[in-house]
Design a protein around this motif. Structure first.
Motif, PDB file in Angstrom:
ATOM      1  N   GLU A   1       0.827  -1.207   0.000  1.00  0.00           N
ATOM      2  CA  GLU A   1       0.000   0.000   0.000  1.00  0.00           C
ATOM      3  C   GLU A   1       0.861   1.256   0.000  1.00  0.00           C
ATOM      4  O   GLU A   1       1.885   1.300   0.674  1.00  0.00           O
ATOM      5  N   LEU A   2       0.457   2.261  -0.775  1.00  0.00           N
ATOM      6  CA  LEU A   2       1.147   3.562  -0.771  1.00  0.00           C
ATOM      7  C   LEU A   2       0.124   4.676  -0.912  1.00  0.00           C
ATOM      8  O   LEU A   2      -0.687   4.656  -1.838  1.00  0.00           O
ATOM      9  N   SER A   3       0.148   5.604   0.053  1.00  0.00           N
ATOM     10  CA  SER A   3      -0.735   6.771  -0.020  1.00  0.00           C
ATOM     11  C   SER A   3       0.080   7.990  -0.407  1.00  0.00           C
ATOM     12  O   SER A   3       1.091   8.288   0.230  1.00  0.00           O
ATOM     13  N   LEU A   4      -0.360   8.681  -1.443  1.00  0.00           N
ATOM     14  CA  LEU A   4       0.315   9.907  -1.883  1.00  0.00           C
ATOM     15  C   LEU A   4      -0.377  11.082  -1.190  1.00  0.00           C
ATOM     16  O   LEU A   4      -1.551  11.363  -1.443  1.00  0.00           O
ATOM     17  N   TYR A   5       0.354  11.738  -0.275  1.00  0.00           N
ATOM     18  CA  TYR A   5      -0.212  12.847   0.499  1.00  0.00           C
ATOM     19  C   TYR A   5       0.069  14.117  -0.286  1.00  0.00           C
ATOM     20  O   TYR A   5       1.220  14.519  -0.457  1.00  0.00           O
ATOM     21  N   ILE A   6      -0.996  14.754  -0.801  1.00  0.00           N
ATOM     22  CA  ILE A   6      -0.764  15.852  -1.763  1.00  0.00           C
ATOM     23  C   ILE A   6      -1.164  17.228  -1.242  1.00  0.00           C
ATOM     24  O   ILE A   6      -0.917  18.226  -1.937  1.00  0.00           O
ATOM     25  N   SER A   7      -1.809  17.298  -0.056  1.00  0.00           N
ATOM     26  CA  SER A   7      -2.234  18.611   0.453  1.00  0.00           C
ATOM     27  C   SER A   7      -2.316  18.646   1.975  1.00  0.00           C
ATOM     28  O   SER A   7      -2.855  17.731   2.569  1.00  0.00           O
ATOM     29  N   HIS A   8      -1.782  19.725   2.553  1.00  0.00           N
ATOM     30  CA  HIS A   8      -2.050  19.993   3.971  1.00  0.00           C
ATOM     31  C   HIS A   8      -3.446  20.615   4.105  1.00  0.00           C
ATOM     32  O   HIS A   8      -4.105  20.504   5.120  1.00  0.00           O
TER      33      HIS A   8
ATOM     34  N   TRP B   1      -2.915  25.281   9.079  1.00  0.00           N
ATOM     35  CA  TRP B   1      -1.922  25.227   8.011  1.00  0.00           C
ATOM     36  C   TRP B   1      -2.596  24.816   6.713  1.00  0.00           C
ATOM     37  O   TRP B   1      -3.743  24.388   6.680  1.00  0.00           O
ATOM     38  N   GLY B   2      -1.883  24.995   5.636  1.00  0.00           N
ATOM     39  CA  GLY B   2      -2.447  24.636   4.332  1.00  0.00           C
ATOM     40  C   GLY B   2      -1.318  24.434   3.347  1.00  0.00           C
ATOM     41  O   GLY B   2      -0.141  24.383   3.721  1.00  0.00           O
ATOM     42  N   GLY B   3      -1.694  24.306   2.072  1.00  0.00           N
ATOM     43  CA  GLY B   3      -0.677  24.165   1.028  1.00  0.00           C
ATOM     44  C   GLY B   3      -0.897  22.888   0.244  1.00  0.00           C
ATOM     45  O   GLY B   3      -1.469  21.915   0.753  1.00  0.00           O
ATOM     46  N   HIS B   4      -0.494  22.926  -1.021  1.00  0.00           N
ATOM     47  CA  HIS B   4      -0.653  21.803  -1.937  1.00  0.00           C
ATOM     48  C   HIS B   4       0.698  21.423  -2.527  1.00  0.00           C
ATOM     49  O   HIS B   4       1.514  22.291  -2.832  1.00  0.00           O
ATOM     50  N   PHE B   5       0.942  20.147  -2.687  1.00  0.00           N
ATOM     51  CA  PHE B   5       2.169  19.677  -3.320  1.00  0.00           C
ATOM     52  C   PHE B   5       1.909  19.423  -4.799  1.00  0.00           C
ATOM     53  O   PHE B   5       0.850  18.909  -5.171  1.00  0.00           O
TER      54      PHE B   5
ATOM     55  N   GLY C   1      -4.847  13.515   1.617  1.00  0.00           N
ATOM     56  CA  GLY C   1      -4.246  14.701   2.206  1.00  0.00           C
ATOM     57  C   GLY C   1      -4.414  14.581   3.706  1.00  0.00           C
ATOM     58  O   GLY C   1      -4.446  13.451   4.244  1.00  0.00           O
ATOM     59  N   GLY C   2      -4.894  15.656   4.248  1.00  0.00           N
ATOM     60  CA  GLY C   2      -5.716  16.801   3.867  1.00  0.00           C
ATOM     61  C   GLY C   2      -6.794  16.358   2.884  1.00  0.00           C
ATOM     62  O   GLY C   2      -7.107  15.179   2.794  1.00  0.00           O
ATOM     63  N   GLU C   3      -7.338  17.301   2.183  1.00  0.00           N
ATOM     64  CA  GLU C   3      -8.406  16.980   1.235  1.00  0.00           C
ATOM     65  C   GLU C   3      -7.887  17.083  -0.192  1.00  0.00           C
ATOM     66  O   GLU C   3      -7.702  18.191  -0.728  1.00  0.00           O
ATOM     67  N   PRO C   4      -7.667  15.932  -0.856  1.00  0.00           N
ATOM     68  CA  PRO C   4      -7.048  15.963  -2.194  1.00  0.00           C
ATOM     69  C   PRO C   4      -7.885  16.693  -3.240  1.00  0.00           C
ATOM     70  O   PRO C   4      -7.333  17.253  -4.195  1.00  0.00           O
ATOM     71  N   THR C   5      -9.215  16.721  -3.051  1.00  0.00           N
ATOM     72  CA  THR C   5     -10.061  17.389  -4.058  1.00  0.00           C
ATOM     73  C   THR C   5      -9.944  18.910  -3.994  1.00  0.00           C
ATOM     74  O   THR C   5     -10.515  19.605  -4.827  1.00  0.00           O
TER      75      THR C   5
END
Ligand SMILES: C[S@@+](CC[C@H](N)C(=O)[O-])C[C@H]1O[C@@H](n2cnc3c(N)ncnc32)[C@H](O)[C@@H]1O
Length: 281
Positions: free
Chosen positions: A6-13, A30-34, A57-61
């Protein structure tokens, strides 16, 4: 070829809500998107297979690069059929129109009955031919679930996700972050329900959500001196180091001491949106 479960890609705070005890602390200020990391993840192509892939994330959408992150996954792991967007279901219109035909699925965690009603309405409006089947299984955050199928194929799983494990983090407005105590590492790891859930965050791979998020937390927020050294450790690795490093991916680590995995709390009837304004760096 190295295979990982399993791998989760964390793309947003960033997250549009602030669930109490969120285990990636997206209820803080905090916030921000990768941006999609083609360089580092591209190195896995034809070298590392992952059985289950999630974007979260955070919320990827809320991430403006979500579509490109999905393109990246489809490029590195062609014809992958167990790939999911893990979302709170509040911004489903931001999905690409062809998510279903590209074999993506949605793991929707409705964090309040109010959100659940809106998610059902979205499917009625956007996927009128979808069939929902209610079922029960004890998950990390839910007991009641709905399997959503279109033409016999599963396209989504919706969960009534308002039973959270109570976090040991203490976050109070205008104060430094601290924890109620540190837990026995071996016991915490043994009880950990997320020890198979590897994370990719900002170019590095981590054994779990906690070890991925703690170094980030230390970069953004002031931390109680008693816990700072342990919290700011980066126990992750690069793509080159992954084959060797992954041999210890299921071994307890110092930061397991931050994981209680004991008591559960019930989230409010309506999702919380107010972030906790703790002291930033
Ligand atoms: C951190 S969320 C990020 C993705 C998206 N924002 C969402 O809420 O689904 C990922 C998953 O972790 C679960 N989760 C977060 N904190 C939790 C906790 N303290 N106990 C149990 N599950 C938790 C959420 O329900 C969700 O299924």
């Amino acid at each position: 070829m190295l295979t990982l479960p399993e791998l989760s890609l964390y793309i947003s705070h960033t997250c549009d809500i602030a669930c109490p005890s969120c285990f990636t602390y997206n209820n803080l200020n905090w916030g921000g998107h990768f941006k999609p990391d083609w360089d580092e993840l591209g190195k896995l192509k034809k070298n590392v297979w992952v059985d289950f892939i999630a974007i979260l994330g955070g919320e990827p959408t809320t991430n403006p690069y979500l579509h490109e992150w999905m393109d990246l996954v489809d490029d590195v792991w062609e014809h992958h059929r167990d790939k999911w967007i893990v979302t709170n279901g509040r911004n489903l219109n931001s999905l690409p129109d062809n998510w279903i035909t590209r074999d993506w699925q949605l793991e929707i965690s409705a964090h309040s009955p109010v959100d659940l009603a809106k998610i059902f309405q979205w499917f009625q409006d956007e996927c009128p031919h979808a069939v929902m089947k209610k079922y029960y299984s004890d998950d990390e955050d839910a007991y009641t679930h709905y399997q959503v199928c279109l033409g016999g194929a599963q396209i989504a799983k919706i969960s009534e996700s308002w039973f959270f494990f109570k976090e040991s983090l203490i976050a109070k407005p205008g104060q430094k972050l601290t924890w109620d105590k540190l837990y026995d590492v071996e016991t915490a790891h043994k009880n950990c329900i997320a020890r198979h859930c590897m994370y990719f965050l900002e170019g590095r791979f981590y054994r779990c959500a906690r070890q991925a998020i703690l170094p980030q937390l230390s970069k953004h927020f002031q931390i109680d001196g008693k816990y700072k050294n342990l919290a700011e450790q980066d126990l992750g690795c690069t793509a080159e180091e992954l084959p060797e490093w992954s041999k210890t991916r299921l071994e307890p680590q110092s930061q397991c001491a931050f994981c209680p995995w004991a008591e559960k709390i019930k989230l409010p009837h309506r999702s919380v949106t107010k972030k906790i304004k703790v002291l930033q760096v």
